[in-house]
Scaffold this motif. Structure first.
Motif, short mmCIF file in Angstrom:
data_model
loop_
_atom_site.label_atom_id
_atom_site.label_comp_id
_atom_site.label_asym_id
_atom_site.label_seq_id
_atom_site.Cartn_x
_atom_site.Cartn_y
_atom_site.Cartn_z
N HIS A 79 -1.43 -20.23 21.67
CA HIS A 79 -1.59 -18.79 21.52
C HIS A 79 -2.46 -18.32 22.67
N LEU A 81 -4.61 -15.55 24.45
CA LEU A 81 -5.27 -14.26 24.25
C LEU A 81 -4.92 -13.35 25.43
N ALA A 126 -15.06 -18.57 25.55
CA ALA A 126 -15.54 -19.78 26.26
C ALA A 126 -14.48 -20.18 27.28
N MET A 127 -14.41 -19.44 28.35
CA MET A 127 -13.34 -19.61 29.33
C MET A 127 -13.86 -19.48 30.74
N PRO A 128 -13.15 -20.10 31.68
CA PRO A 128 -13.57 -19.94 33.07
C PRO A 128 -13.28 -18.55 33.62
N SER A 131 -9.64 -17.19 33.84
CA SER A 131 -9.06 -16.93 32.52
C SER A 131 -9.56 -15.60 31.98
N ILE A 135 -7.48 -11.48 31.08
CA ILE A 135 -7.44 -10.78 29.78
C ILE A 135 -7.57 -9.29 30.00
N LYS A 159 -5.89 -34.29 41.70
CA LYS A 159 -5.93 -35.73 41.43
C LYS A 159 -4.51 -36.30 41.49
N TRP A 285 -5.78 -28.27 39.94
CA TRP A 285 -6.46 -27.26 39.13
C TRP A 285 -6.73 -26.03 40.00
N PRO A 289 -4.10 -20.56 34.02
CA PRO A 289 -5.19 -19.61 33.82
C PRO A 289 -6.56 -20.15 34.26
N GLY A 293 -10.87 -26.13 39.45
CA GLY A 293 -11.26 -27.26 38.62
C GLY A 293 -12.61 -27.02 37.97
N TRP A 294 -13.52 -26.49 38.76
CA TRP A 294 -14.87 -26.24 38.25
C TRP A 294 -15.48 -25.08 39.03
#
Ligand code: FAD
Length: 378
Positions: A79, A81, A126-128, A131, A135, A159, A285, A289, A293-294
């Motif tokens: 799902h 958001l 709780a998203m990067p 992402s 929204i 990777k 990465w 969304p 990667g980081w």
């Protein structure tokens, strides 16, 4: 770091550290522990694979821990958001989730499917960064949030893993850990051999992370990802019932990618050549969304302050009130707090979300476009 080191010293930190991220133009304090590995570093792996970490976490949250919702109903996969509509009352947030489907590791929206609407008192996103940017919500119009969502650098990562019929690196005295190079593969990690695993089959099939690279070298591999998919070959030992030599992934490894990386792995180990791997998988990465990667804190942001406030970035969230630009048609938002209005229309909205907002506000009719004196005409 560049201030304290010579150019050669800086370049050495980049090349020998294995990660571009270690010398990226990020906040100096968080960059301090740049060297992560020593000769004493122990490399551990998870017995049933790294994916067991999120699988076990989700399972414990869903079943083992106490919670307001019944066991087994706390995690809803697939799902997305898509929108947060801000209303009023005890449940001010209406979340619109789009159903998605995952096929061969690739997740996409189910076209034409009705969204799921959830009313919430509080929401934790709780998203990067990327992402959050995807929204749709007037929540993100907040000026502080707009500036500080950009307080982190998005860093790409890549990777590539190879499976060989034997752990050829053992002959070089290499058992575990990593090797680092300034070639685009950047880091190679030595993983396990089947017969050495607990309960493993009597095969020598072995896994190598041929490449782990970030930031500046990711585009090198991007240039190779559109060719013919690598087919691999059937190794002489294979678990019964396994027919697919290359697992189906979101991004299939290509012939070119595997050939180029295998040559670089050979060069890193000063070998004239290597057998081709019987299987290969890669992941990057950089796509939505996730975006990367980081993330690293950018220089010149007060990360201590941003970190604390980001947990509740907007005090007293207001109802939908879009910022109108001159070129936009005036629509959306009626303020039901004012008695002359019948209700709230939050949009642009699907019929389903309009229905929810109408029910919540007792609104008898919703028109496609509503003009309101709530909106500045300047
Ligand atoms: C290759 C690689 C190596 C790394 N190595 C290290 C390391 O050695 N040490 C370290 O500390 N960190 C490392 N990291 C970083 C670490 O993995 C991330 O920082 C961490 O996973 C972030 O966790 P998170 O819960 O904040 O976000 P995520 O793990 O990104 O979780 C966000 C979740 O939200 C979901 N989501 C996004 N948008 C929506 C939406 N609209 N609707 C519903 N769900 C949505 C995503 O699917 C995801 O499940 C590495 C990352 C990568 C890619």
């Amino acid at each position: 770091m560049f201030k304290a080191l010579s150019n050669e010293g800086y370049q050495f930190m980049k090349d020998a550290g294995g990660y571009d991220a270690n010398v990226a133009n990020a906040d100096a304090v968080t960059q301090l522990p740049a060297t992560e590995y020593s000769d004493e570093t122990k490399f551990l792996t998870l017995a049933d694979g790294y994916d067991q970490l999120p699988i076990q976490l989700a399972d414990r949250f869903n079943r083992a821990m106490p919670g307001g919702l019944p066991e087994g109903e706390r995690v809803r996969m697939n799902h997305r958001l898509a929108e947060i509509v801000i209303g009023s009352g005890e449940y001010p947030y209406t979340l619109r989730f789009e159903p998605t489907v995952t096929v061969s590791g690739s997740t996409r929206k189910v076209e034409g499917a009705e969204p799921t609407l959830v009313r919430a008192k509080k929401v934790i996103l709780a998203m990067p960064r990327r992402s959050l940017e995807l929204i749709d919500s007037t929540f993100f119009d907040d000026p502080w949030l707009q500036v500080n969502l950009g307080s982190v650098l998005i860093q790409s990562a890549f990777k590539l893993a190879f499976a060989y019929e034997s752990p050829w690196w053992r002959a070089l005295g290499l058992v575990a850990g990593r090797s680092v190079t300034d070639l685009p593969i950047r880091q190679t990690y030595y993983f396990g051999t089947e017969c050495e695993q607990e309960g493993g089959l009597p095969f020598m099939n072995s896994l190598l992370m041929a490449s782990y690279n970030d930031i500046s070298t990711v585009p090198f591999w991007k240039g190779l990802d559109l060719g013919t998919p690598y087919e691999g070959y059937r190794p002489s030992c294979l678990e019964p019932g396994v027919n697919r030599i290359l697992p189906q992934m979101e991004f299939p490894a290509t012939e070119q990618m595997v050939e180029v990386a295998n040559k670089q792995v050979a060069a890193l180990h000063a070998l004239p050549e290597l057998p081709m791997p019987y299987s290969a998988v890669y992941h990057t990465w950089s796509e939505d969304p996730y975006g990367g990667g980081w993330h690293e804190w950018k220089a010149a942001y007060r990360l201590d302050e941003v970190m604390c406030r980001m947990r509740k970035p907007v005090e007293g969230v207001r109802r939908q009130r879009p910022v109108l630009h001159h070129h936009q048609p005036r629509q959306d938002v009626l303020d039901e707090a004012q008695p002359k209005f019948l209700g709230t229309y939050a949009g642009p909205a699907s019929p389903a979300i309009t229905r929810v907002v109408m029910e919540a506000t007792g609104c008898p009719i919703a028109l496609g476009t509503i003009i309101t004196d709530d909106i500045s005409t300047s």
